[in-house]
Design a protein around this motif. Structure first.
Motif, short mmCIF file in Angstrom:
data_model
loop_
_atom_site.label_atom_id
_atom_site.label_comp_id
_atom_site.label_asym_id
_atom_site.label_seq_id
_atom_site.Cartn_x
_atom_site.Cartn_y
_atom_site.Cartn_z
N HIS A 129 50.28 44.30 43.61
CA HIS A 129 50.17 42.93 43.11
C HIS A 129 51.29 42.62 42.13
CE1 HIS A 129 48.51 39.20 41.59
NE2 HIS A 129 48.49 39.71 40.36
N GLU A 195 41.16 35.75 42.11
CA GLU A 195 41.79 37.07 41.98
C GLU A 195 40.74 38.12 42.31
OE1 GLU A 195 43.88 37.76 38.36
OE2 GLU A 195 45.38 36.20 38.77
N GLU A 197 39.18 41.36 41.97
CA GLU A 197 39.21 42.39 40.93
C GLU A 197 37.91 43.19 40.92
OE1 GLU A 197 40.70 41.47 37.10
OE2 GLU A 197 41.77 39.66 37.73
N SER A 232 41.84 31.52 38.53
CA SER A 232 43.14 31.29 37.89
C SER A 232 43.70 29.93 38.31
CB SER A 232 44.14 32.39 38.27
OG SER A 232 43.66 33.65 37.86
N THR A 346 44.22 41.89 39.56
CA THR A 346 44.17 41.68 41.01
C THR A 346 44.50 42.96 41.76
OG1 THR A 346 44.87 39.40 40.68
CG2 THR A 346 45.08 40.28 42.91
N SER A 357 45.05 37.64 46.28
CA SER A 357 45.05 36.31 45.68
C SER A 357 45.69 35.33 46.66
CB SER A 357 45.84 36.30 44.36
OG SER A 357 47.21 36.57 44.59
#
Length: 415
Positions: A129, A195, A197, A232, A346, A357
């Protein structure tokens, strides 16, 4: 091991998992600590008398913070007894009135944030990323910043806007710079992104201000893992992040799964740590494996349409381990507390279908992502629901994290 509670094939929640959560019901709005088993939750407050007195208060609490603070030895005791209670022929199965009271269908409960989150830190630990973003904005020759391979980059996020799966997210307002060299404009975010995660909750006795957590001891402070979507606002972020980094582009909402999977449930899926070159400083160096083969995927479900998987990645793609993240976070003597949340950043893989993303999948808006049914996206639209799932699977055993889902609602207009 076989539970007397039915566990459907393919369930995220076999007896080998037993993730923790916090729930309430319509007829009892008090929040209670539970574990998931199959399609039920086991109300740990209802069976607290089976546990040692030293842990009962934590099982009768309204959040997981007390249990998190007891430390790894107590976590092992609670997990052992909980497993025994759910086995076929257990004392709980033999006490059918108590079992009926303590085992509640998941379809009838409301899940809440599992802990009172005091602080939230977001790292930037996926090399793929970081490289992708660097190529987009600085070019291939300067993709990684000079510090990236020397320390786990991170920033302090906003704990108050962490929400549980199912909570809607409103499109934010903010300042953006549509045309470089021109003045900024104010209005709804145009480039809303997800994102992919994962995050972990800090547990164990907290270190005092001025005390460091050694990288070799940091495993004692990892209570468990959850799946995360760090929403985001990319256009807001682009304008505001210089010189101090993310701010309002990241505080609009952060969604997590309601379930916290303990490290013990993930141990069968340990893999080698990501190779690191150059070798990290001694305070970040550890030999212990603390990387996991956790399969991750993201779906987008446009309003009134079916969902489509748009990417698949894996937790093992992270360059920095959580042990290194904790060691670096506390190397200054920063104190961390039970219930603190720390996220991975991410998680992207090497291939285009593993980018975590929309910024990467659309390559900064230059490509369209096909959702089927004539729907394409470059970024997230109002009415879209983003669903993130994670699970480990090996030799017929599946350990899952449940869904991390959130629907985007239109921006709330100024009156």
């Amino acid at each position: 091991m076989a539970s007397f509670v039915p566990v459907p094939a393919g369930s995220d929640f076999p007896i080998q998992n037993l993730p923790y959560g916090v729930f309430s019901t319509k007829d009892n709005e008090r929040r209670r600590v539970c574990v998931a088993i199959g399609e039920h939750v086991l109300d740990l407050s209802a069976v607290a008398d089976f546990y040692p007195e030293s842990v009962r208060e934590s099982l009768q609490s309204t959040s997981l913070n007390l249990l998190m603070g007891l430390g790894h030895e107590s976590w092992a005791v609670v997990r052992k007894i909980t497993t025994e209670l759910l086995l076929k022929g257990s004392k709980l199965e033999q006490n059918s009135p108590l079992a009926s009271k303590a085992l509640i269908p998941q379809s009838t409960v409301e899940m809440h944030l599992p802990a009172q989150i005091g602080d939230y830190t977001d790292f930037y630990s996926s090399i793929h990323h970081a490289t992708n973003v660097g190529i987009m904005f600085r070019g291939k020759d300067n993709a990684l910043m000079p510090n990236w391979k020397y320390l786990p980059v991170g920033y302090h996020g906003r704990a108050s806007s962490v929400v549980v799966s199912g909570t809607p997210i409103n499109r934010p307002y903010g300042q953006t710079l549509p045309v470089d060299g021109q003045p900024p404009v104010f209005g709804p975010c145009r480039l809303l992104d997800f994102e992919l995660e994962m995050a972990f909750f800090i547990g164990g006795p907290e270190n005092k201000l001025g005390e460091r957590i050694n990288v070799d001891d940091a495993w004692k402070n990892v209570f468990g893992f959850t799946v995360m979507n760090d929403w985001s606002a990319r256009d807001i972020q682009k304008w505001e992040y210089v010189p101090l980094g993310p701010f309002t582009a990241k505080n609009l909402g952060t969604t997590i799964s309601p379930w916290v999977v303990p490290v013990a449930a993930l141990e069968p899926f340990l893999v080698d740590n990501f190779p690191q070159d150059p070798s990290p400083f001694p305070y970040l160096k550890h030999q212990q494996k603390f990387n996991f083969d956790i399969k991750l995927e993201v779906s987008i479900k446009p309003e009134n349409k079916s969902e489509k998987v748009i990417c698949k990645s894996n937790y093992k793609n992270l360059y920095w381990t959580v042990l290194q993240q904790i060691a670096h976070h506390t190397v200054t003597g920063c104190n961390v507390r039970p219930g603190d949340l720390m996220a991975s950043g991410t998680i992207s893989g090497e291939t285009e279908d593993s980018f975590g993303s929309m910024l990467e999948l659309s390559w900064k808006g230059t490509r369209e992502v096909d959702l089927g049914n004539g729907e394409v996206r470059k970024f997230i639209k109002d009415g879209d629901e983003v669903i993130i799932r994670g699970y480990c699977e090996n030799n017929g055993l599946r350990i899952g994290f449940g869904e991390c889902a959130g629907k985007v609602l239109p921006a709330i207009a100024f009156s």
